[in-house]
Each structure stands twice: as structure tokens, then as C-alpha cells.
Design a protein around this motif. Sequence first.
Motif, short mmCIF file in Angstrom:
data_model
loop_
_atom_site.label_atom_id
_atom_site.label_comp_id
_atom_site.label_asym_id
_atom_site.label_seq_id
_atom_site.Cartn_x
_atom_site.Cartn_y
_atom_site.Cartn_z
N UNK A 464 29.54 41.10 42.84
CA UNK A 464 28.92 41.22 41.53
C UNK A 464 27.58 41.93 41.73
N UNK A 465 27.39 43.03 41.01
CA UNK A 465 26.20 43.85 41.19
C UNK A 465 25.17 43.52 40.12
N UNK A 466 23.98 43.07 40.53
CA UNK A 466 22.90 42.78 39.60
C UNK A 466 22.32 44.09 39.09
N UNK A 467 21.77 44.07 37.88
CA UNK A 467 21.41 45.32 37.22
C UNK A 467 19.92 45.50 36.97
N UNK A 468 19.06 44.80 37.70
CA UNK A 468 17.62 44.92 37.48
C UNK A 468 17.06 46.15 38.17
N UNK A 469 16.13 46.84 37.49
CA UNK A 469 15.41 47.95 38.12
C UNK A 469 14.01 47.48 38.52
N UNK A 470 13.30 48.31 39.26
CA UNK A 470 12.00 47.90 39.82
C UNK A 470 10.95 47.70 38.73
N UNK A 471 10.95 48.55 37.71
CA UNK A 471 9.93 48.45 36.67
C UNK A 471 9.99 47.09 35.98
N UNK A 549 6.12 54.66 31.73
CA UNK A 549 5.27 55.50 32.58
C UNK A 549 3.98 54.79 32.93
N UNK A 550 3.42 54.04 31.98
CA UNK A 550 2.19 53.28 32.25
C UNK A 550 2.48 52.12 33.18
N UNK A 551 3.56 51.41 32.92
CA UNK A 551 3.94 50.29 33.79
C UNK A 551 4.11 50.76 35.23
N UNK A 552 4.81 51.88 35.41
CA UNK A 552 5.05 52.39 36.77
C UNK A 552 3.75 52.81 37.44
N UNK A 553 2.85 53.43 36.66
CA UNK A 553 1.57 53.86 37.23
C UNK A 553 0.74 52.67 37.68
N UNK A 574 -8.25 57.61 32.66
CA UNK A 574 -8.24 59.02 33.05
C UNK A 574 -6.88 59.66 32.83
N UNK A 575 -5.83 58.90 33.07
CA UNK A 575 -4.48 59.47 32.98
C UNK A 575 -3.87 59.43 31.59
N UNK A 576 -4.26 58.41 30.80
CA UNK A 576 -3.58 58.22 29.51
C UNK A 576 -4.56 58.12 28.33
#
Length: 638
Positions: A464-471, A549-553, A574-576
Amino acid sequence: MPKIHLAAGVLNQTPLDWEGNYQRIKAAIQVAQGAGANLLCLPEMCLTGYGCEDQFFSPFTQQKAQEYLEKLLVYSADIVLLVGLPYRFESNLYNVIGVLYKGKVQAYIPKQYLANEGLHYEARWFTAWPAGKRTSVDGIPFGDYRLGIGEISFGIEICQDAWEGDNRPAHALAKRGVSFICNPTASHFSFAKSKVRKKLALEGAKIIQGGYVFANLLGNESGRTIFDGDAYLVQNGQTLAQTSRFSFQDSQVIAHTFDVREFTNPADDLIHMGPFICPKSQNISSEVPSWEADKYSKDEEFARSIALGLWDYLRKSHSNGFVISLSGGADSSAIASLCATAVHLAALELGWSGIQSRLAYIPWISSCLNEKEFIGKLITTLYQGTVNSSEETRKSAAELAGCIGSAHHEIEIDSLVQGYQALIEKTIQRPLTWAEDDITLQNVQARVRAPSAWMLANIKNALLLATSNRSEASVGYATMDGDTSGSISPIAGIDKTYLRSWLKWMEKIGLDGSWRISGLSYVNRLEPSAELRPLDTKQVDEEDLMPYSILNSLERWSFYEHQSPAACFESLKNGYGSLFSEKQLNGFIHRFFSLWARNQWKRERYAPGFHVDDYSLDPKSWLRFPILSAGLEKDLPQ
């Protein structure tokens, strides 16, 4: 100038698989001998497997490694073999290369610099060997030696040794005089890292003004870590031969004839092993695939690394297939596509008969006549709908399943959700409402989906493959024992922003610019949503959290670059700052650090994930954080 025919072998090994590892080493030796090689460099720890973890401490592991090293002596009559294993010397354990020639162990060369960051914890088990130190054990030279064969001498760097800049052993070997260097390595995959390894090989050759032989491990060796299987033979700024990465073969060998300088000066650091004959030889190399130089090489690497990781996990765990709770969203669609990609790539390289041979333990495989029938039994997808599920995600799941050919099922779980809801309402003597019990009502839907998926996995002896991503893992945007359920979590090492772009690439461009999954067109038109609240609320993941994009940064600045919360806020402005107000940015960063700190317990419980990026959140192999803490958001301006 004398000539010598050098070979490098990559191996797909498994920790503690003594006989299997031995047979794959033997097969590589036979290929090298057939090509007329005088020397074969094999990967680091290839006898035991690199990922033995605390089993390295066991005297049994060390004894078995020595036993199988001695079994290889018979194959070293006319070829030098470099074989990696652990070796205990004077109460310390060392990561060594056994040098075999003329039917005996000529020397043990220990690793001088240990990999001890990120995925690697070598200092937990091994001791670094001091440069320049030389001794012997049972009459066998042990230490920082050069090896002589005929009129040629060579030295050894082991993996991390080559990453040490001005301190790498190549500089000292250049002063002492060597014709070439061999580097047996176990260097894990991450995006674009192969380019760095190739550069280190070329730099090593330049330092000594000679040749360089580099040999890496291949495949998903021990569960989390994937190895590219890259090997390089380089000299004079040129790559003479190299392997094709992410191979589904058990081993690959490359070979080439080198013209090298003589180094016969006698010295106490030189072990002369005897003469050699350079017979009629055959050069072996793989054609470098065009995708390696393509602008989409990251997308290719992601697809090929995860596909190989899934394939190896399947066969090494003796599982009969994959089960995916296919919601019609991005994460589960990516995983289903990667499973199909694994079968496609295996069929391309191994052929249908090769697949049958490697998965012969699966009881039903002999009844499949082709790849299509095989996928229909190997991959099971399950859509579990509620009143909060949209027709769009239902269609997205069905279209993708039809495209890849999985066995697809649809079930409705409202009665199960309502049953649990009624039980708890009776217990607490009040109705559950969205106004008061939002999280509870969302989570019960996700959790009720797990038992059905697990039942199918049990029935089929499947993963069974779990489906969570890193973010989403970073902020706990997942339901424990719900969408996190699974044996492995293939995309836990990749962020959601990249994943969505990869799905579009896989639909429109695909592997080698030709093999695409058109059934992804539906999911690529959808806005990511958990679909756990009533449909009229129009639930959207980024509104629940913040822009991905903010979460990942924030994740990268905080836990890869180790910026303070205040510094992260400055980076965020500075970035956003041109896209969001300072008040909005302040809300995002407080939410991120608050969710991060309170959800470490979840990250401790996620199924094992594959490492593909230059960092990960896996607390067992990369990033440790306290389960209980005061919370980093307290250091931010209010």
C-alpha cells in the motif's frame, strides 16, 4: 607508455544478502574478464551492502563479509579486484577496500574521510583512517598504501574521500606518484548530483595527471536510498566510458584501455603485487541517453529514480503488487503514474521474459501474456467517494486508471463515515457540526478510507503506497492513519509545487520526449483540494495552508539553510513582498512555524520515503527535530 585495461562495475546489492551479493559480484567479474580487464573496481561495501545500519556492529556481519571475500579469491588469478567490506582492526571498525590479486588478499585500504551528514551516519559504525598511516594485519598490508602492478602504481579514494577538496587523498597520491586512482563509492541519488560526481572524477584525474576509475552502487538498496548506478572511466579531461544511469539490470560493467605513466620507484608505501599482461581487450561503454543533456533532465531523473526505487522495493520485499488509494488528486495520481513508469522502463530494458524472471516469486505472473495484462494485476487503484467528493476527481481517477491499465475500483464510504459519526454523537450526547467539529469531520473521512485499502493490500500481498508529499508533511497537512497509511511513501521527499509541474510534463512531454501518460489531463486541470469539507465550501489546499511556493521556501530557508525565524521573515519579504502585504506574510510565517513545531510527531510516523532532493524531512535519515518544543514562531515579531 604502458597500457592497462581498466573496468568499473555497478551493482544492485541488498544488505545482508550474502549469496545474492556474491553472485552479482561474480557476474560482473566474468564480464570484466571477458573484456580482458586487468582490474575491476566495484562499489563501496558491495559485499555486505552499504545500508546494513547497526548490523555493521555484529561480529557475524564482519565474519560473513570475510568469508565471502575469500570465496572471491579464486577469480583474482589474472585480474585485480577491488571489493568493499567492513573490517575490524585493533577494536575499531573500518570501511575498507580489499585488494585481491593472484588468488590472495594483497592489501586492505581503509577510508580516510567518513560521510557523516544528511543521509549518512558512517561515524556511528566506522572509524576514519589517518592519512599516511600504514601497518599490517596477519601479514597483510593495512592502511594508506599505493598498489603496484607491473610498471604501474595506483591509489584508492573511497567515496567521501573525493569530496574533501584540498584534503582529498588524490593530492597526496599525486606527490607519491600514481598512474591512476580507483574510487569505489556508495553515493546516493539526488537531483543533478551525478554531474558533481563526474566532475570529481575528472578533477581527480587532473590532480594526478593520470586516469580515474569511479564505480557506484545501483538501485534501491535498502529501502529509502536510491543509487544512480553511475560509473566513469576518465583521463585527460575526457570521459572514456560511462554507464547508463537507473538501469534495471543487476549489474553493469564498463572497460577501457588507458595509456598511463610508469611509477616504479620503490618505497615503503608501495605494495608490488606482480606483473600483468594486457591481452587483447574490448572497450565497453553505454551510450549516454539524450535525456541526460535535455532541459527536462530533472523531470527525467525524478521519473526514473522513483520508478527504479518502486521496482526494487517490490521485488526485494517479495510483494505481489501495488495498491493506491487514487483520489483523483495530484499526489495519488503521481504515484500511480510512477508505478506504471516502473513497469514501462523494466519492460524496455529487461523485456517481458526478464520481468517474468525477476518476479518469478509472484504466483500469478506465469498467467500473464504481456505487459498490459501484468499491469492489470500488479497495480490496483481504489477511488473511495463521499458526499464531499466531486465528479471531477472521480473522473480524474477513472481516466488515469484506464490510461495506465490498473485494476480500478470505486466504492462509497458515506455509510462508514455516518456510522462512526453516530457512535461518537451518542457518546458525547450532541451532534457533530462543521462549525464546531471541522477537523474531526474531515479526519474521519480520510481514516475510514484506510481499512479498505489495507484489506486489498493484504489480500493481494501488495504494497500500500502512502500519498503524502514533503510540503504537506512539513506542516502536518495529512491525516494520520488516513492518507498517510502505507508501507512506503514514494513522494515524501518532493515538494508539491514541483510535483504539479512534473505531472504536466508527464502528460505533455514524457520520458525521452515520447512516452507520455495522457490520462493526467484531468488532474492537471484541477485545483488541489482534500475534498473533505462540503462541496459548497470549495475547499482549496493553499487556502487551508498558504501558497505552496511560500511553504517550500520557508521549509528550505529554515531547515536546509538553517536561517533563524527572523531571517526567514526578511527573506520572505524580499522574495514575496511585491505579491503579498507584510501582514499576510507575517500570517504565513507564523502559521508555518506553528504547524511545523506541533507536527513533528507526525513526521516521526510517516512511512519510509525515497530521498530524491538535496534534503528531506525524514527524521530517521536526515532531519531531527524535537517532538516537543516551545515553537519557533515565538521568535517572530507579532
